[in-house]
Enzyme design. Structure first.
Site, PDB file in Angstrom:
ATOM      1  N   GLY A 197      49.009  37.640  34.426  1.00 53.97           N
ATOM      2  CA  GLY A 197      48.397  37.740  35.899  1.00 53.97           C
ATOM      3  C   GLY A 197      49.245  36.721  36.823  1.00 53.97           C
ATOM      4  CG  ASP A 198      49.582  32.453  36.707  1.00 59.54           C
ATOM      5  OD1 ASP A 198      48.558  33.001  37.597  1.00 59.54           O
ATOM      6  OD2 ASP A 198      49.641  31.551  36.130  1.00 59.54           O
ATOM      7  CG  LEU A 199      54.414  35.562  34.251  1.00 62.52           C
ATOM      8  CD1 LEU A 199      54.860  35.914  32.977  1.00 62.52           C
ATOM      9  CD2 LEU A 199      55.590  34.477  34.641  1.00 62.52           C
ATOM     10  CB  SER A 202      55.133  35.390  40.625  1.00 59.22           C
ATOM     11  OG  SER A 202      54.445  34.198  40.732  1.00 59.22           O
ATOM     12  CD  GLN A 229      46.511  34.551  39.907  1.00 58.85           C
ATOM     13  OE1 GLN A 229      45.548  34.051  40.428  1.00 58.85           O
ATOM     14  NE2 GLN A 229      47.014  34.124  38.769  1.00 58.85           N
TER      15      GLN A 229
END
Length: 428
Positions: A197-199, A202, A229
């Site tokens: 989710g973070d990646l 980003s 996200q």
């Protein structure tokens, strides 16, 4: 954008490669922490942007203490802190200049405004409303710099009933549907084994910034890039949405299997597992001849049609046992050597095998950065390959506030007395 001479001087401050990248001259103010945000600005830095990471002087990015930690070569047992280097932090903050500013202090907020006035992009990943409460939200900053591209990455986005909720990567995996689909067949839902989710947020943030920069170049006006996200994870669920909206099908964990494409999963072999995806008629025929020998294909006419192989009962009772027999007495290396160039077959590799992989080496996907006093740190490289302006991937991450005074002098024309005054007030 900043001019070429200033760009080179700022790059020299960080000890970075001064070769022109695709985003050379673009200035990014980075007020992000952890991964969703720092990874976005790192990609921009790799592509040549001048990225200024702004941290609170007393509460810097707490991933500076995340493992793995490199100790100082002359003090291997020293405490965690500036005498320890976090490989986690370094991996997501390379090629950045480090500045400290207390944004809760009026002079710290004023300092950020001055940076924004010289910048093209600001990236933040606070909970929605935080920057507004600091007096530094998009609507205010755009009055200072109408060209500003303001990228806000958050758990649920800037709008909607969940906008104010705190969130982590797992929040996005849970509410975006991915968690419910992942895990062993018949077992409980399982998170994807990385912070997807973070990646994903980003990377979508990077795409949004690049699109908004193109618009700003054409019109003279920036815009808000709003990345959630949860939204990002939802787009990673393959055919789940359309399967539900057209057929009412709710995906469940399938382990390594695909919902309908077969064979297309991991199979055991003598020393581990391989992925085998020989599901098309062409690849199935080649596989029969490679692994089973002459006559294997003609011996199973009931498996010649792809649609028949997709049938779950046929697959479980005929296709899977056949493939498992083919692979049982061969190693991963033997299977790759035999079939890797002819059909989709790949060894399932652990990270040690990946780092040593010759294809990874050929693509410069593990890069080494020298950190004086700590030795060398090896991290992942950039998957973006540009032949005219290749990404720079071996720049160091800054220590906390390492470039504060120099950036204030070079970019904002501060003199030493003004810098000392900010330092004495606890602003930087």
């Amino acid at each position: 954008m900043i001019d070429e001479d200033l760009r080179i001087r700022l790059a020299d401050l960080g000890g970075f490669d001064t070769a022109r990248g695709s985003l050379a001259g673009v200035v990014v103010v980075d007020v992000t922490r952890v991964v969703a945000g720092p990874y976005c600005s790192m990609v921009l830095a790799d592509l040549g942007a001048t990225v200024i990471k702004v941290e609170h002087p007393d509460e810097p990015d707490y991933t500076r203490t995340f493992p793995p930690l490199l100790a100082e070569e002359d003090d291997p047992d020293g405490p965690v802190g500036e005498d320890r280097l976090s490989g986690f932090f370094a991996q997501y903050n390379r090629n950045k200049l480090g500045v400290t500013a207390n944004l809760r202090h009026p002079s710290g907020a004023a300092l950020l405004e001055q940076l924004v006035a010289r910048a093209d992009v600001l990236v933040e990943n606070f909970r929605p409303g935080t920057m507004d409460r600091l007096g530094l939200g998009y609507e205010h900053l755009r009055t200072i710099n109408p060209r500003l591209v303001y990228a806000a990455l958050s758990g649920y986005g800037q709008t909607g009933p969940y906008r104010g909720r705190p969130a982590y990567d797992n929040s996005a995996q849970a509410t975006g549907g991915l968690w419910s689909m992942n895990g062993p067949a018949g077992g409980p839902p399982t998170r994807v084994g990385t912070i997807i989710g973070d990646l994903a947020a980003s990377l979508y943030g990077t795409i949004g910034v690049l699109a908004a920069l193109r618009h700003a170049d054409a019109t003279g006006y920036g815009q808000l890039v709003d990345i959630s996200q949860q939204d990002s994870v939802l787009t990673l669920t393959e055919n789940a949405v359309v399967a539900y909206t057209t057929e009412g099908t709710v995906p469940v964990p399938l382990g390594n299997a695909h919902p309908f494409v077969r064979p297309y999963e991991a199979f055991p072999c003598r020393d581990g597992f391989v992925f085998f995806g020989g599901y098309t008629d062409k690849f199935w025929r080649i596989s029969c001849e490679l692994f089973g020998g002459p006559g294997e294909y003609e011996a199973h006419p009931e498996l010649h049609a792809m649609g028949d192989r997709f049938d779950e009962e046929v697959y479980e009772h005929a296709v899977r046992p056949l493939v498992e027999r083919w692979f049982a007495d061969r190693t991963k290396a033997e299977l790759e050597a035999l079939a890797g160039d002819l059909v989709p077959l790949s060894a399932v590799k652990d990270i040690g095998e990946v780092v040593a992989d010759p294809q990874i080496a050929a693509r410069d996907m593990v890069v080494e950065t020298a950190y004086p006093g700590f030795g060398a740190l090896r991290t992942f490289g950039s998957p973006v390959k540009l032949d005219a302006t290749p990404p720079r991937t071996n720049g160091r991450a800054p220590s906390t506030g390492a470039h504060t005074a120099a950036v204030l002098r070079e970019l904002l024309d501060y003199d030493e007395a003004a810098i000392d005054e900010l330092r004495a007030a606890g602003t930087i």
